[in-house]
Design a protein around this motif. Structure first.
Motif, mmCIF file in Angstrom:
data_model
loop_
_atom_site.group_PDB
_atom_site.id
_atom_site.type_symbol
_atom_site.label_atom_id
_atom_site.label_comp_id
_atom_site.label_asym_id
_atom_site.label_seq_id
_atom_site.Cartn_x
_atom_site.Cartn_y
_atom_site.Cartn_z
ATOM 1 N N ILE A 185 -51.872 -17.364 2.251
ATOM 2 C CA ILE A 185 -51.864 -15.892 2.232
ATOM 3 C C ILE A 185 -53.200 -15.347 1.733
ATOM 4 C CG2 ILE A 185 -50.878 -13.917 0.985
ATOM 5 C CD1 ILE A 185 -48.141 -15.409 1.142
ATOM 6 N N LEU A 186 -53.712 -15.924 0.663
ATOM 7 C CA LEU A 186 -54.948 -15.379 0.094
ATOM 8 C C LEU A 186 -56.135 -15.560 1.034
ATOM 9 C CD1 LEU A 186 -54.529 -16.310 -3.676
ATOM 10 C CD2 LEU A 186 -54.268 -14.051 -2.595
ATOM 11 N N ALA A 187 -56.109 -16.627 1.817
ATOM 12 C CA ALA A 187 -57.208 -16.826 2.764
ATOM 13 C C ALA A 187 -57.124 -15.853 3.945
ATOM 14 C CB ALA A 187 -57.204 -18.266 3.274
ATOM 15 N N LEU A 188 -55.925 -15.559 4.377
ATOM 16 C CA LEU A 188 -55.770 -14.777 5.610
ATOM 17 C C LEU A 188 -55.671 -13.273 5.390
ATOM 18 C CD1 LEU A 188 -53.309 -17.079 7.579
ATOM 19 C CD2 LEU A 188 -55.606 -16.408 8.332
ATOM 20 N N TYR A 189 -55.176 -12.870 4.252
ATOM 21 C CA TYR A 189 -54.826 -11.460 4.056
ATOM 22 C C TYR A 189 -55.955 -10.476 4.391
ATOM 23 C CZ TYR A 189 -53.620 -7.184 1.543
ATOM 24 O OH TYR A 189 -53.394 -5.877 1.208
ATOM 25 N N PRO A 190 -57.155 -10.640 3.824
ATOM 26 C CA PRO A 190 -58.200 -9.649 4.139
ATOM 27 C C PRO A 190 -58.560 -9.628 5.624
ATOM 28 C CG PRO A 190 -58.801 -10.944 2.203
ATOM 29 C CD PRO A 190 -57.625 -11.615 2.836
ATOM 30 N N LEU A 191 -58.522 -10.784 6.258
ATOM 31 C CA LEU A 191 -58.945 -10.857 7.657
ATOM 32 C C LEU A 191 -57.908 -10.227 8.583
ATOM 33 C CD1 LEU A 191 -60.409 -14.476 7.650
ATOM 34 C CD2 LEU A 191 -61.401 -12.348 6.813
ATOM 35 N N LEU A 192 -56.658 -10.421 8.263
ATOM 36 C CA LEU A 192 -55.607 -9.804 9.087
ATOM 37 C C LEU A 192 -55.522 -8.308 8.803
ATOM 38 C CD1 LEU A 192 -52.878 -12.583 8.840
ATOM 39 C CD2 LEU A 192 -54.274 -11.997 10.839
ATOM 40 N N LYS A 193 -55.687 -7.951 7.552
ATOM 41 C CA LYS A 193 -55.617 -6.540 7.181
ATOM 42 C C LYS A 193 -56.706 -5.736 7.874
ATOM 43 C CE LYS A 193 -55.703 -3.533 3.111
ATOM 44 N NZ LYS A 193 -56.263 -3.391 1.759
ATOM 45 N N LEU A 194 -57.899 -6.331 7.966
ATOM 46 C CA LEU A 194 -59.034 -5.610 8.518
ATOM 47 C C LEU A 194 -59.306 -5.968 9.975
ATOM 48 C CD1 LEU A 194 -61.414 -5.734 5.427
ATOM 49 C CD2 LEU A 194 -59.835 -3.919 6.119
ATOM 50 N N GLY A 195 -58.404 -6.707 10.581
ATOM 51 C CA GLY A 195 -58.523 -6.962 12.013
ATOM 52 C C GLY A 195 -59.668 -7.870 12.415
ATOM 53 N N VAL A 196 -60.000 -8.808 11.558
ATOM 54 C CA VAL A 196 -61.123 -9.693 11.876
ATOM 55 C C VAL A 196 -60.653 -10.947 12.626
ATOM 56 C CG1 VAL A 196 -63.126 -10.885 10.847
ATOM 57 C CG2 VAL A 196 -62.278 -8.809 9.815
ATOM 58 N N LEU A 197 -59.371 -11.046 12.909
ATOM 59 C CA LEU A 197 -58.876 -12.210 13.645
ATOM 60 C C LEU A 197 -58.190 -11.792 14.942
ATOM 61 C CD1 LEU A 197 -57.346 -14.467 10.833
ATOM 62 C CD2 LEU A 197 -59.622 -14.591 11.850
ATOM 63 N N LEU A 198 -58.274 -12.663 15.928
ATOM 64 C CA LEU A 198 -57.553 -12.455 17.177
ATOM 65 C C LEU A 198 -56.055 -12.705 16.960
ATOM 66 C CD1 LEU A 198 -59.668 -14.226 19.953
ATOM 67 C CD2 LEU A 198 -59.198 -11.783 19.719
ATOM 68 N N PRO A 199 -55.215 -11.999 17.688
ATOM 69 C CA PRO A 199 -53.763 -12.240 17.573
ATOM 70 C C PRO A 199 -53.346 -13.516 18.289
ATOM 71 C CG PRO A 199 -54.189 -10.529 19.183
ATOM 72 C CD PRO A 199 -55.535 -10.907 18.621
ATOM 73 N N LYS A 200 -53.842 -14.623 17.806
ATOM 74 C CA LYS A 200 -53.605 -15.936 18.419
ATOM 75 C C LYS A 200 -52.978 -16.863 17.388
ATOM 76 C CE LYS A 200 -56.681 -18.731 21.003
ATOM 77 N NZ LYS A 200 -58.044 -19.068 21.503
ATOM 78 N N ASP A 201 -52.364 -17.926 17.848
ATOM 79 C CA ASP A 201 -51.756 -18.887 16.915
ATOM 80 C C ASP A 201 -52.741 -19.291 15.818
ATOM 81 O OD1 ASP A 201 -49.067 -19.823 18.192
ATOM 82 O OD2 ASP A 201 -50.509 -19.779 19.843
ATOM 83 N N ILE A 202 -52.253 -19.211 14.583
ATOM 84 C CA ILE A 202 -53.030 -19.658 13.427
ATOM 85 C C ILE A 202 -52.395 -20.933 12.902
ATOM 86 C CG2 ILE A 202 -53.600 -19.106 11.027
ATOM 87 C CD1 ILE A 202 -53.699 -16.145 11.897
ATOM 88 N N ILE A 203 -53.234 -21.910 12.601
ATOM 89 C CA ILE A 203 -52.708 -23.195 12.132
ATOM 90 C C ILE A 203 -53.266 -23.517 10.762
ATOM 91 C CG2 ILE A 203 -52.820 -25.681 12.510
ATOM 92 C CD1 ILE A 203 -52.604 -24.964 15.527
ATOM 93 N N ALA A 204 -52.368 -23.743 9.819
ATOM 94 C CA ALA A 204 -52.786 -24.083 8.450
ATOM 95 C C ALA A 204 -52.339 -25.489 8.115
ATOM 96 C CB ALA A 204 -52.183 -23.093 7.461
ATOM 97 N N THR A 205 -53.295 -26.299 7.698
ATOM 98 C CA THR A 205 -53.013 -27.672 7.292
ATOM 99 C C THR A 205 -53.230 -27.772 5.792
ATOM 100 O OG1 THR A 205 -53.784 -28.468 9.430
ATOM 101 C CG2 THR A 205 -53.625 -30.097 7.651
ATOM 102 N N THR A 211 -48.636 -27.231 8.491
ATOM 103 C CA THR A 211 -48.460 -28.679 8.418
ATOM 104 C C THR A 211 -48.848 -29.111 7.018
ATOM 105 O OG1 THR A 211 -48.856 -29.098 10.765
ATOM 106 C CG2 THR A 211 -49.341 -30.909 9.253
ATOM 107 N N ALA A 212 -48.002 -29.904 6.373
ATOM 108 C CA ALA A 212 -48.264 -30.306 4.989
ATOM 109 C C ALA A 212 -48.379 -31.823 4.880
ATOM 110 C CB ALA A 212 -47.157 -29.816 4.067
#
Lengths: 338, 338, 338, 338
Positions: free
Chosen positions: C147-167, C219-220
């Motif tokens: 969440i902490l890595a993605l929040y600013p980027l999603l909030k401010l629209g810096v990412l495409l609405p595409k599948d995000i994968i977190a390992t 994925t963990a």
């Protein structure tokens, strides 16, 4: 001075969080001009200091020397003009006798006349001398683990005058911050490497500090841990004595010590001292077990080599020298699990 | 050639135990004159060979190049006169297209005309080409773990033409036998270090070898292990397909492969591929799991980077090239626990 | 409540050193009657408290629930009578929607009517709601790193609405203090074990907390570390955007955050976030790297799962809820080397 | 018998690759009905055997008992009817004197009359007795590392009759395959845990097997390694003797031994025995260093506890007993790096 190594970095970590210390300058020839946090990344956000060259050193109340062994003594005049209190983390001023120094370190001491001015930086043995001290030669890490385990027993005569053998399991940080073939991760990660079976230099300071003239023998083995020393010490108890006398001796001498804990627990999995629990702390945990048949006693002593073995010990000495709370800046309890 | 590194040492270990290979000479500029077993202490009592300089190389049936990347291609004529069969463990001859090479490795290929003569050393994909081959460019380690997981699925159309992401967890031996600040044990032992988040050079050979033109993205992370790569690969399955199709594809393509195992177990603690079990072995263990909601499939692929990722792969290629039993010299089962 | 586990132990360590908290009672059914320091040996000399049974719980200003997942919700009435402020470290009250809970945890929520009273315990996203809060559902550890890595980027629209994968690379302490076949040292020490390739339960809270409706896949993998999570997150940046926009987004949203550090260094060996540096600290270190050819961005996020992932996060929430200095009790800088 | 533990698993690995052994049945009460490879995942693709219950045991040429200590002796009649040759990997038949057994293991031996029929399974000391032997009591792992280091020196009178102290650094696999609080990874991974400071049971077999009546004292410490034992042994050399006499004694006694290597190298980083290099091998590496001032000699002895310490030792004994090549099935050289 020499703040880019591990001893210097650890002193910085502790000093930056200390209520009475303010770090004003840090030197490193190799890293001059670079931010301290580039070399010690745990200090990101904790300091904006940059390394400077030793030649740029300005006056300070306290100067801490974290230079390689052999570097401080030859340049000591350079520092004496700059600071009222000097703490040396190296081995240069630990030994009182220049001949013993020469034997242990293989060369003549460059400033033998000054040796008498320095206090051996071990608060548990030399607290009174440390009050107001202005020259503090911080004790060696393996030596500290051995001295603290043996001191009460030798002082109170609880051991036979027989060969004592100390085996130290040492983390890789004890060899310093410079990489080498021996520290290359694939060669070191799974290794149990006897690196000093005989002839360890700390023998000299152990024998200087401990009462009596028992022969003490050291063997040092590097382990896969990064920090920490676990010493197991084999000694012999006179007939008629038992482990109660060991208990009593430790209690009598260390009852008021803030950083000594006796760890000898009958239940659970943490029965004896274990360096795993001490990373980042200034504790020395001591334990023991006795073989009633033979009179052999096994002492166990664990420290973090960079804290109680070096930088924390130095902070504790400074606290005493200045009359501050002895635990100031050394409050970290350690982690579990770790 | 270049037998003092980890790839060379591992080739030596395997070749010394191989029924049809005899090691007659080993070169190392750095260690010339020294016993091989001084550098590779696991070979104590296994060989009396000493390293010699490359200039002293004599003719041999097979020459194995374990030189740093970029060193083999420029000197290839030197070796071609000395041996009928040449195996290169570096990246120099893996790519068919000199432009792709230039893009991946940042410099023009020094012998572009020769690229066509080399077979990419991956037995599972190129067994027929390897029979009788005299120029074998051994596959990259991370690339091998990714290629072997994806090949059957891409060949048989079991994946959507969507971005594929491979995350490789890599042991420290992959960076070679030379020490560096990054490999210094205290800095590396506890580290999880992303060393190549984007731009990994093996991308080129992965894309060359795999069918289709899917974009494949690599991220490489170093772990506290010494050996081994675990790749988790995120891909997408078309509607109407399921994990049965993954099973079928693996079975169809790999049924007869001696070194591919499908590891997907419902019980116990060893359910998926784990490099822990593969140290010293030539296996590539493959597993997978599917998220039915999204069609995402996670492929798992584990190898020992120095064996199936380098020296064992090379031995397997040589076995095929010479018509020997494909598993000759590669019989070690691996340890448990390890 | 439930103070004999790792989350409870870590909360105790932090609370015992907190300037505004006083620990008055600790429960553990299993260890009732035993000293806290027997179970958490790092607290030797720090507390004389003994565990008591839950039935003996007395009133307190703050009650912290460190019970196994699923245990808190069914007994919540029991605690509500005893304390004004309740902090739950489990997953029981994190999700707002009982149906989402049921889907993620496989059973109906035992107190769905109460879910609305709880604040999701993530200071960076919900600081305003936390002020004065009396019900705090502390965020999950893997979820927090994502969440902490993605929040600013999603909030401010810096990412495409595409599948995000977190390992996520996860330390062994995340599985708790109870031993099992999977946690047996010989089976675990050298292991890289994919334990949740798909279907990780934290997916639900990640999707609840993050803006937009991007599919996020987790994925963990368990690693040989004891503490720490390193998440690498694969996402996609729109045409025309670059890594500068990632920088800007992080700066804009996190500039004043005391526990977020952006780690992206051009030189040295510590270029990206690494959990090695965070043991015992409340930091979340964030980094990123971009592949300009494909628009892929790799986010890196490191925390100590027991501190910023659990107990430290809880302390930070309590500090906000009570209007105390947000960093109170969370000053530890972390160790280097470690 | 008892093939689901680590000793049994290691015996299986070696036996499956042995030219003269064929594994026909494996028992495990706990895992009966399950494939062997489920419990020992390194044997995937190497055997299709399933565990059966002990009650289903059929006749065999050789029966290997890998049961918990204390289980074999009471059931020995059950096995004697089924196999001509019996190898016991436990401690049950190692001691010749029932009183010594009772003292060491705390209970009366259930079959004292049989003790005289068993040969102590140490090829270096008892090769002649092992030829044609049908009852082999395989030596203990820590005991083996100590006995092999001391035997030539005590036999040839190169040591003073003074207390000898052996400190063993032991991997976690020595405690067996069952998980416990002490083996829980977060509690064990970073630990240096003295688990037997005094009173180690192997003292009895060490004293039985070694010539002379020197007091020998053992201390055992668990380390973060999974496999391996490194013993450092402190002993004393008479006046007029030097390390040349140690060399000579080892050479005289061990010159023809296939699995003993003297490791004492002046250069490089692998100067002394290190268990890192021995995982999976049947070697015992021996080294030493002398302190000329005190006459103290430090012996160093490294083995893989599961191979030379257990299952490999057993194979070597079987090879001798049957007149096979003594190294058959024990050819693995070990890995470097590892």
């Amino acid at each position: 001075m020499g703040g880019s190594g591990y001893a210097g970095g650890e002193f910085l970590r502790l000093a930056l969080g200390h209520p009475h210390l303010k770090v004003t300058q840090v030197t490193s020839e190799r890293s001059a001009g670079q931010p301290v946090a580039l070399v010690h990344p745990n200090l990101r956000g904790r300091t904006n200091l940059k390394f400077r060259k030793a030649a740029e050193l300005k006056e300070a109340d306290i100067i801490v020397l974290a230079l390689p062994h052999g570097s401080a003594a030859g340049r000591i005049a350079e520092f004496e003009g700059k600071g009222r209190v000097i703490v040396d983390l190296s081995a240069d001023f630990r030994l009182k006798d220049p001949e013993v120094f020469q034997q242990a370190y293989g060369e003549a001491h460059p400033a033998p006349d000054l040796l008498g001015q320095w206090v051996y930086g071990n608060p548990e043995l030399r607290r009174e001398e440390l009050r107001g001290a202005t020259r503090i030669a911080c004790a060696g890490c393996f030596a500290t683990s051995v001295i603290l385990a043996l001191y009460p027993l030798l002082k109170l005569g609880v051991l036979l005058p027989k060969d004592i053998i100390a085996t130290g399991l040492v983390g890789s940080s004890a060899a310093g911050a410079s990489s080498s073939d021996a520290s290359h991760h694939p060669e070191r990660a799974g290794s149990l490497r006897v690196y000093k079976p005989v002839g360890h230099r700390h023998t000299a300071e152990v024998q200087q500090e401990l009462p009596g003239h028992f022969p003490i023998h050291l063997t040092a083995i590097s382990t896969p841990r990064v920090r920490g020393i676990l010493s197991t010490i084999q000694a012999w108890i006179p007939d008629g004595y038992s482990d109660r006398d060991v208990w009593s001796a430790y209690r009598e001498v260390y009852a008021a010590e803030p950083f000594i804990r006796i760890v000898k627990v009958a239940r659970g999995i943490h029965r004896y001292p274990d360096p795993m629990l001490l990373d980042g702390t200034n504790y020395c945990d001591l334990g023991f077990e006795m073989d009633m048949d033979s009179g052999r006693v096994v002492l166990m002593s664990a420290i973090d080599n960079l804290v109680k073995g070096t930088a924390g010990h130095a902070i504790q000495c400074l606290n005493i020298a200045h009359g501050w709370e002895e635990t100031a800046g050394l409050e970290f309890a350690g982690l579990h699990p770790a």
